[in-house]
Design a protein around this motif. Structure first.
Motif, PDB file in Angstrom:
ATOM      1  N   ASP A  50     116.125  60.413 -18.604  1.00  0.00           N
ATOM      2  CA  ASP A  50     117.164  59.542 -19.316  1.00  0.00           C
ATOM      3  C   ASP A  50     116.899  59.768 -20.933  1.00  0.00           C
ATOM      4  OD1 ASP A  50     119.129  57.746 -19.418  1.00  0.00           O
ATOM      5  OD2 ASP A  50     117.877  55.971 -19.466  1.00  0.00           O
ATOM      6  N   ASP A  51     117.076  61.004 -21.164  1.00  0.00           N
ATOM      7  CA  ASP A  51     117.256  61.480 -22.638  1.00  0.00           C
ATOM      8  C   ASP A  51     118.381  61.819 -22.976  1.00  0.00           C
ATOM      9  OD1 ASP A  51     116.667  62.139 -25.258  1.00  0.00           O
ATOM     10  OD2 ASP A  51     115.223  63.850 -24.777  1.00  0.00           O
ATOM     11  N   PRO A  52     119.172  60.942 -23.546  1.00  0.00           N
ATOM     12  CA  PRO A  52     120.500  61.480 -24.010  1.00  0.00           C
ATOM     13  C   PRO A  52     120.698  62.801 -24.607  1.00  0.00           C
ATOM     14  CG  PRO A  52     120.198  59.244 -24.715  1.00  0.00           C
ATOM     15  CD  PRO A  52     118.716  59.733 -24.200  1.00  0.00           C
ATOM     16  N   LEU A  53     119.440  63.264 -25.358  1.00  0.00           N
ATOM     17  CA  LEU A  53     119.342  64.672 -25.936  1.00  0.00           C
ATOM     18  C   LEU A  53     118.949  65.516 -25.084  1.00  0.00           C
ATOM     19  CD1 LEU A  53     118.323  63.823 -29.558  1.00  0.00           C
ATOM     20  CD2 LEU A  53     120.736  64.065 -28.612  1.00  0.00           C
ATOM     21  N   ALA A  54     118.939  65.591 -23.839  1.00  0.00           N
ATOM     22  CA  ALA A  54     118.826  66.394 -22.990  1.00  0.00           C
ATOM     23  C   ALA A  54     119.772  67.763 -23.160  1.00  0.00           C
ATOM     24  CB  ALA A  54     118.802  65.941 -21.323  1.00  0.00           C
ATOM     25  N   PRO A  55     119.289  68.989 -22.821  1.00  0.00           N
ATOM     26  CA  PRO A  55     120.154  69.972 -23.064  1.00  0.00           C
ATOM     27  C   PRO A  55     121.584  69.878 -22.399  1.00  0.00           C
ATOM     28  CG  PRO A  55     117.860  70.771 -22.545  1.00  0.00           C
ATOM     29  CD  PRO A  55     118.009  69.474 -22.545  1.00  0.00           C
ATOM     30  N   VAL A  56     121.542  69.363 -21.258  1.00  0.00           N
ATOM     31  CA  VAL A  56     122.677  69.117 -20.365  1.00  0.00           C
ATOM     32  C   VAL A  56     122.970  67.581 -19.666  1.00  0.00           C
ATOM     33  CG1 VAL A  56     124.460  70.049 -18.626  1.00  0.00           C
ATOM     34  CG2 VAL A  56     122.651  71.568 -19.875  1.00  0.00           C
ATOM     35  N   THR A  57     124.077  67.123 -20.103  1.00  0.00           N
ATOM     36  CA  THR A  57     123.978  65.876 -19.402  1.00  0.00           C
ATOM     37  C   THR A  57     125.458  65.945 -18.359  1.00  0.00           C
ATOM     38  OG1 THR A  57     123.332  64.487 -21.137  1.00  0.00           O
ATOM     39  CG2 THR A  57     125.275  63.505 -19.765  1.00  0.00           C
ATOM     40  N   LEU A  58     125.292  65.491 -17.291  1.00  0.00           N
ATOM     41  CA  LEU A  58     126.299  65.924 -16.248  1.00  0.00           C
ATOM     42  C   LEU A  58     126.649  64.350 -16.014  1.00  0.00           C
ATOM     43  CD1 LEU A  58     128.269  67.638 -14.269  1.00  0.00           C
ATOM     44  CD2 LEU A  58     125.976  67.244 -12.813  1.00  0.00           C
ATOM     45  N   ALA A  59     127.984  63.774 -16.311  1.00  0.00           N
ATOM     46  CA  ALA A  59     128.514  62.571 -15.954  1.00  0.00           C
ATOM     47  C   ALA A  59     129.577  63.014 -14.720  1.00  0.00           C
ATOM     48  CB  ALA A  59     129.296  62.092 -17.313  1.00  0.00           C
ATOM     49  N   VAL A  60     129.323  62.165 -13.715  1.00  0.00           N
ATOM     50  CA  VAL A  60     130.030  62.389 -12.550  1.00  0.00           C
ATOM     51  C   VAL A  60     130.783  61.247 -11.934  1.00  0.00           C
ATOM     52  CG1 VAL A  60     129.884  63.338 -10.191  1.00  0.00           C
ATOM     53  CG2 VAL A  60     128.275  64.045 -11.906  1.00  0.00           C
ATOM     54  N   GLY A  61     132.080  61.278 -11.699  1.00  0.00           N
ATOM     55  CA  GLY A  61     132.720  60.041 -11.363  1.00  0.00           C
ATOM     56  C   GLY A  61     134.022  59.853 -11.937  1.00  0.00           C
ATOM     57  N   PRO A  62     134.863  59.162 -11.467  1.00  0.00           N
ATOM     58  CA  PRO A  62     136.285  59.084 -11.791  1.00  0.00           C
ATOM     59  C   PRO A  62     136.542  57.701 -12.695  1.00  0.00           C
ATOM     60  CG  PRO A  62     136.133  57.815  -9.691  1.00  0.00           C
ATOM     61  CD  PRO A  62     134.835  58.361 -10.024  1.00  0.00           C
ATOM     62  N   GLU A  63     135.598  56.847 -13.052  1.00  0.00           N
ATOM     63  CA  GLU A  63     135.639  55.818 -13.861  1.00  0.00           C
ATOM     64  C   GLU A  63     135.661  56.133 -15.342  1.00  0.00           C
ATOM     65  OE1 GLU A  63     136.707  52.787 -15.443  1.00  0.00           O
ATOM     66  OE2 GLU A  63     136.742  52.441 -13.374  1.00  0.00           O
ATOM     67  N   GLU A  64     137.040  56.061 -15.889  1.00  0.00           N
ATOM     68  CA  GLU A  64     136.954  56.585 -17.534  1.00  0.00           C
ATOM     69  C   GLU A  64     135.902  55.949 -18.431  1.00  0.00           C
ATOM     70  OE1 GLU A  64     141.191  57.163 -18.516  1.00  0.00           O
ATOM     71  OE2 GLU A  64     141.774  58.482 -16.914  1.00  0.00           O
ATOM     72  N   LEU A  65     136.116  54.483 -18.056  1.00  0.00           N
ATOM     73  CA  LEU A  65     135.326  53.816 -19.187  1.00  0.00           C
ATOM     74  C   LEU A  65     133.707  54.285 -19.343  1.00  0.00           C
ATOM     75  CD1 LEU A  65     134.785  51.279 -21.164  1.00  0.00           C
ATOM     76  CD2 LEU A  65     134.305  50.035 -19.021  1.00  0.00           C
ATOM     77  N   LEU A  66     133.348  54.710 -18.273  1.00  0.00           N
ATOM     78  CA  LEU A  66     131.899  54.928 -17.838  1.00  0.00           C
ATOM     79  C   LEU A  66     131.624  56.446 -18.266  1.00  0.00           C
ATOM     80  CD1 LEU A  66     131.074  53.371 -14.531  1.00  0.00           C
ATOM     81  CD2 LEU A  66     130.760  52.327 -16.807  1.00  0.00           C
ATOM     82  N   LEU A  67     132.706  57.152 -17.966  1.00  0.00           N
ATOM     83  CA  LEU A  67     132.719  58.477 -18.553  1.00  0.00           C
ATOM     84  C   LEU A  67     132.517  58.696 -20.222  1.00  0.00           C
ATOM     85  CD1 LEU A  67     135.031  60.364 -16.305  1.00  0.00           C
ATOM     86  CD2 LEU A  67     132.781  60.553 -16.185  1.00  0.00           C
ATOM     87  N   ASP A  68     133.470  57.921 -20.742  1.00  0.00           N
ATOM     88  CA  ASP A  68     133.727  57.580 -22.345  1.00  0.00           C
ATOM     89  C   ASP A  68     132.170  57.231 -22.563  1.00  0.00           C
ATOM     90  OD1 ASP A  68     136.143  58.979 -22.362  1.00  0.00           O
ATOM     91  OD2 ASP A  68     137.217  56.766 -22.496  1.00  0.00           O
ATOM     92  N   ARG A  69     131.642  56.260 -22.348  1.00  0.00           N
ATOM     93  CA  ARG A  69     130.626  55.582 -22.469  1.00  0.00           C
ATOM     94  C   ARG A  69     129.153  56.702 -22.582  1.00  0.00           C
ATOM     95  NH1 ARG A  69     129.868  49.510 -20.479  1.00  0.00           N
ATOM     96  NH2 ARG A  69     131.392  48.585 -21.883  1.00  0.00           N
ATOM     97  N   ALA A  70     129.226  57.521 -21.611  1.00  0.00           N
ATOM     98  CA  ALA A  70     128.410  58.543 -21.317  1.00  0.00           C
ATOM     99  C   ALA A  70     128.444  59.364 -22.481  1.00  0.00           C
ATOM    100  CB  ALA A  70     128.521  59.346 -19.966  1.00  0.00           C
ATOM    101  N   VAL A  71     129.710  59.912 -22.708  1.00  0.00           N
ATOM    102  CA  VAL A  71     129.868  60.712 -23.950  1.00  0.00           C
ATOM    103  C   VAL A  71     129.288  60.015 -25.446  1.00  0.00           C
ATOM    104  CG1 VAL A  71     131.503  61.802 -25.498  1.00  0.00           C
ATOM    105  CG2 VAL A  71     131.683  61.931 -22.876  1.00  0.00           C
TER     106      VAL A  71
END
Length: 329
Positions: free
Chosen positions: A8-29
């Protein structure tokens, strides 16, 4: 709420956000960008769509900088990348660059699954961003929003907010933010009602509550208001069915504490208390009549009748009468 994997390190080399919920995708970014900027205020952020990523573009974006600057590269709709660009991404996954954080947003599903599998195999940090189609999921989301804000809200308040706002997570999150900013102390159902009068009264669950309580005039008023504000008839029949079934379940259950009944019937304890109040006046025959009325209304709003509004009005009146059946016996 978005679910994360163990890494759960946001600075991991690669983060994969999976799913159709735009709010959660934006929050992951936003989480990744915030962590990167906290580490280096001059972080360069590139937010790209598939049409902006041509073959070779990714290699340019992740090439080492003379100034060793930190960079976040966000790729949206990764499932729509061209085959050649997918090859570039897969090649990068095998040897990610230092000081670079790649964020892949993927809708999930079969399209682009090869890239999804490759990112997971490479050990990408994964954030699940599912569409919250179930009321229970949205209720959990609202509770989580209050917890994240460090505020207390009663179960009834959380349910009232979901009933009032509906399925849009952005609106639910915005409503929580407004309540947290404006209200001191514990947020209860009355406060939610004051802020969202009209929307709450127009909800399908308000129609159901008034009907199973035998309040015919108020149920019909709430029904007309719901329909005039665009609530789908099928949502109203669903709420009516849930309301009547809850009456039937609780009336046939063994007596006991709300917590024990909640476990037995699969309801939250606060709802047990509410249904106990609503079930006064109901008989087993009344429940059977009401369930038939709901089934007929459901068929009517799904194409089995010419007038969905009439089908709903008829069901509401029948259910409200059934709620007073004990008094007429």
């Amino acid at each position: 709420m978005a679910r994360k994997n163990a890494s759960d390190d946001p600075l991991a080399p690669v983060t994969l956000a999976v799913g159709p919920e735009e709010l959660l995708l934006d929050r992951a970014v936003r989480e990744v960008v915030a962590a990167a900027k906290a580490a280096d205020a001059d972080t360069d952020v590139r937010d790209l769509t598939p049409d902006q990523l041509q073959p070779g573009t990714l290699a340019e974006l992740v090439s080492p900088s003379l100034f060793a600057e930190r960079k976040v590269v966000v790729v949206r709709d990764a499932q729509d990348l061209s085959a050649d660009t997918v090859k570039d991404v897969k090649a990068y996954l095998s040897s990610p660059a230092e000081e670079i954080t790649l964020v892949l947003l993927h809708a999930g599903g079969a399209k682009g699954k090869g890239l999804l599998d490759a990112a997971r195999k490479a050990g990408a940090r994964e954030v699940a961003c599912p569409k919250m189609t179930k009321p229970a999921d949205r209720l959990a989301f609202v509770r989580g929003e209050f917890r994240t804000a460090g505020r207390s809200a009663t179960p009834e308040a959380c349910q009232a907010l979901v009933d009032a706002i509906g399925s849009d997570l952005r609106e639910l999150a915005s409503a929580v933010t407004q309540l947290v900013a404006d209200v001191e102390g514990t947020i209860d159902e009355a406060i939610v009602g004051r802020y969202y009068t009209g929307r709450a009264e127009a909800s399908s669950f308000t129609v159901a509550d008034r009907a199973v309580e035998g309040r015919t005039a108020e149920a019909l008023e709430a029904l007309r208001w719901s329909l005039s504000t665009g609530v789908a008839p099928v949502l109203i029949t669903s709420a009516l069915a849930q309301g009547v079934r809850a009456i039937g379940k609780l009336s046939s259950a063994r007596g006991g504490r709300p917590a024990d009944l909640a476990r037995e019937l699969g309801m939250p304890p606060w709802k047990i208390d509410r249904v106990r109040q609503q079930m006064r006046g109901w008989t087993p025959d009344g429940v059977a009549v009401a369930l038939r009325a709901v089934a007929e209304a459901d068929a009517g709003v799904k194409g089995g009748g010419d007038d969905p509004e009439y089908a709903l009005e008829k069901a509401v009146v029948t259910i409200a009468r059934a709620a007073r059946s004990r008094g007429r016996a």
